[in-house]
Design an enzyme around this catalytic site. Structure first.
Site, PDB file in Angstrom:
ATOM      1  N   ASN A 216     -60.937 -10.711 -15.484  1.00  0.00           N
ATOM      2  CA  ASN A 216     -61.245  -9.608 -14.578  1.00  0.00           C
ATOM      3  C   ASN A 216     -60.253  -8.472 -14.842  1.00  0.00           C
ATOM      4  OD1 ASN A 216     -62.638  -8.687 -12.107  1.00  0.00           O
ATOM      5  ND2 ASN A 216     -60.674  -8.960 -11.058  1.00  0.00           N
ATOM      6  N   GLU A 284     -64.866  -5.690  -7.529  1.00  0.00           N
ATOM      7  CA  GLU A 284     -63.988  -5.138  -6.487  1.00  0.00           C
ATOM      8  C   GLU A 284     -64.404  -3.716  -6.109  1.00  0.00           C
ATOM      9  OE1 GLU A 284     -59.824  -5.727  -7.366  1.00  0.00           O
ATOM     10  OE2 GLU A 284     -60.182  -7.674  -8.301  1.00  0.00           O
TER      11      GLU A 284
HETATM   12  C1  XIL Z   1     -55.045  -6.220  -3.392  1.00  0.00           C
HETATM   13  C2  XIL Z   1     -55.339  -6.552  -1.937  1.00  0.00           C
HETATM   14  O1  XIL Z   1     -56.505  -5.864  -1.552  1.00  0.00           O
HETATM   15  C3  XIL Z   1     -54.182  -6.158  -1.065  1.00  0.00           C
HETATM   16  O2  XIL Z   1     -54.404  -6.606   0.268  1.00  0.00           O
HETATM   17  C4  XIL Z   1     -52.896  -6.755  -1.608  1.00  0.00           C
HETATM   18  O3  XIL Z   1     -51.811  -6.310  -0.849  1.00  0.00           O
HETATM   19  C5  XIL Z   1     -52.698  -6.406  -3.059  1.00  0.00           C
HETATM   20  O4  XIL Z   1     -53.824  -6.810  -3.801  1.00  0.00           O
HETATM   21  N1  XIL Z   1     -56.958  -5.569  -8.056  1.00  0.00           N
HETATM   22  C6  XIL Z   1     -57.074  -6.892  -7.721  1.00  0.00           C
HETATM   23  C7  XIL Z   1     -56.904  -7.312  -6.328  1.00  0.00           C
HETATM   24  O5  XIL Z   1     -57.441  -7.704  -8.582  1.00  0.00           O
HETATM   25  O6  XIL Z   1     -56.388  -8.614  -6.223  1.00  0.00           O
HETATM   26  C8  XIL Z   1     -56.046  -6.354  -5.554  1.00  0.00           C
HETATM   27  O7  XIL Z   1     -56.059  -6.743  -4.184  1.00  0.00           O
HETATM   28  C9  XIL Z   1     -56.565  -4.942  -5.722  1.00  0.00           C
HETATM   29  C10 XIL Z   1     -56.520  -4.535  -7.164  1.00  0.00           C
END
Ligand code: XIL
Length: 372
Positions: A216, A284
């Site tokens: 990912n 995401e």
């Molecule tokens: C982010 C979360 O949304 C937050 O709550 C945390 O503090 C940090 O991580 N890419 C990713 C996710 O793969 O795991 C991240 O998530 C956002 C960016």
């Protein structure tokens, strides 16, 4: 002479007065609107497409949160609770090195609502506990830590987690490997490009042969140096039978992403990965804004609709997952100063234009050609 085709509308016009016709139309409109609109999940199911959201167990006690999650989505993923620091907070010498409570609560919610679960994530340079980063471990010890972590976490969720982000964000923007504790130090081919990823995929596959295994990343949506590097790795892995099943595209976007060139590049990129026989997930998705004016929300909706359509027209694209679903619990305001309003529900759990745009795109046929 051929008889004119049967045209109920013309016959209706000829046989009924204008007033009667008007009441008929009103009646028909009333009928149509009394049909409940499908949920995102229902609309997506007709295309064999999953609709997911990143979630946190702490919010499940909010009635609106649980109701929307359980009805609108067919998949959930832990936003943070399966990351190394959360799930393996103490060293293996501790009597209780793991904490599965958050992840288990989410898996149980998913089971009750007949949803699939994505696991996120086994290897990442962030969210690591101090016992790992400050442990001064030698490479063979780090190898054991990583092996045991992957084996224990994947086994714990075997047959419950449908797909794992085995490695997250392993590449730099220029396509080189990111320097992390896992790339630099474990004794599994440190410094040998993608060797440690290969080893991690093999360990995960051993622990649950049914789980689909993903890499990912962000910023690899279009054709660029990073996506070229991921593509080269994926091609090599597929050729050699390394258990890589799919690629996750994060798509943390701004309105800047809404350009013909960028969307077309995303389409071409998905297509080359699809040709390797890989499953493609949008993992995401969020589209952050500088404010919530009606114009911004409409522009955001347009882009949500376009990204949904773009996934739909690619048969290998099997999941659209948003990073959260309500602006109330989005990571954006805490990470990007002054920005927010990134998700399809607002902070009061009201559907935004982005929701309607996604639903509308999901109600189009999967095969319709993309507009880019
Ligand atoms: C982010 C979360 O949304 C937050 O709550 C945390 O503090 C940090 O991580 N890419 C990713 C996710 O793969 O795991 C991240 O998530 C956002 C960016």
């Amino acid at each position: 002479m051929r008889k004119p085709d049967f045209d109920p509308f013309r016959i209706l016009f000829q046989r009924t007065s204008t007033a009667a016709l008007a009441s008929l139309i009103i009646l028909a409109a009333g009928r149509a609107s009394s049909q409940p609109a499908p949920t995102l999940r229902q609309a997506a199911e007709t295309h064999n497409l999953l609709i997911g959201a990143a979630t946190a167990s702490a919010y499940l006690s909010e009635a609106d949160y649980a109701t929307i999650l359980g009805s609108e989505f067919s998949l959930l993923q832990a936003e943070n609770e399966m990351k190394f620091g959360a799930i393996h907070p103490r060293p293996d010498t501790d009597p209780r090195p793991y904490d599965f409570r958050g992840g288990d609560a989410l898996v149980e919610f998913a089971r009750r609502h007949d949803m699939k679960v994505r696991g996120h994530t086994l290897i990442w340079h962030r969210h690591l506990p101090k016992w790992v980063t400050e442990g001064r471990f030698a490479p063979p010890q780090l190898e054991k830590i990583l092996h045991d972590h992957i084996t224990n976490v994947v086994s714990h969720y075997a047959s419950k987690v449908y797909a794992w982000d085995v490695v997250n964000e392993a590449f730099n923007t220029d396509g080189t490997m990111r320097h992390t504790i896992w790339y630099d130090q474990p004794g599994i081919g440190a410094g040998w490009d993608t060797r440690y990823i290969e080893q991690a995929l093999r360990w995960a596959h051993q622990a649950d042969p049914e789980a689909k295994l993903f890499c990912n990343d962000f910023g690899a949506e279009g054709i660029n140096q990073k996506s070229d590097a991921i593509y080269a790795m994926a091609k090599d892995f597929r050729k050699r039978g390394v258990p890589l099943d799919g690629i996750g595209f994060q798509v943390h976007a701004t309105l800047w992403f809404d350009s013909q060139a960028q969307l077309a590049s995303f389409v071409t990129n998905l297509d080359r990965f699809a040709k390797l026989g890989l499953e493609l997930h949008i993992t995401e998705l969020d589209i952050r804004l500088d404010g919530d004016s009606a114009a911004s929300l409409d522009a955001q909706a347009k882009l949500y609709g376009e990204i949904t359509a773009l996934c739909l027209q690619q048969p290998a694209c099997r999941l659209i997952q948003t990073w959260g679903f309500t602006d109330k619990h989005s990571w954006i305001p805490g990470t990007f100063k002054g920005q927010g309003w990134a998700l399809p529900w607002d902070a009061e759990y009201r559907k935004k234009p982005a929701y309607d745009a996604m639903l509308n795109a999901l109600q189009q046929p999967r095969t319709s050609p993309h507009p880019f």
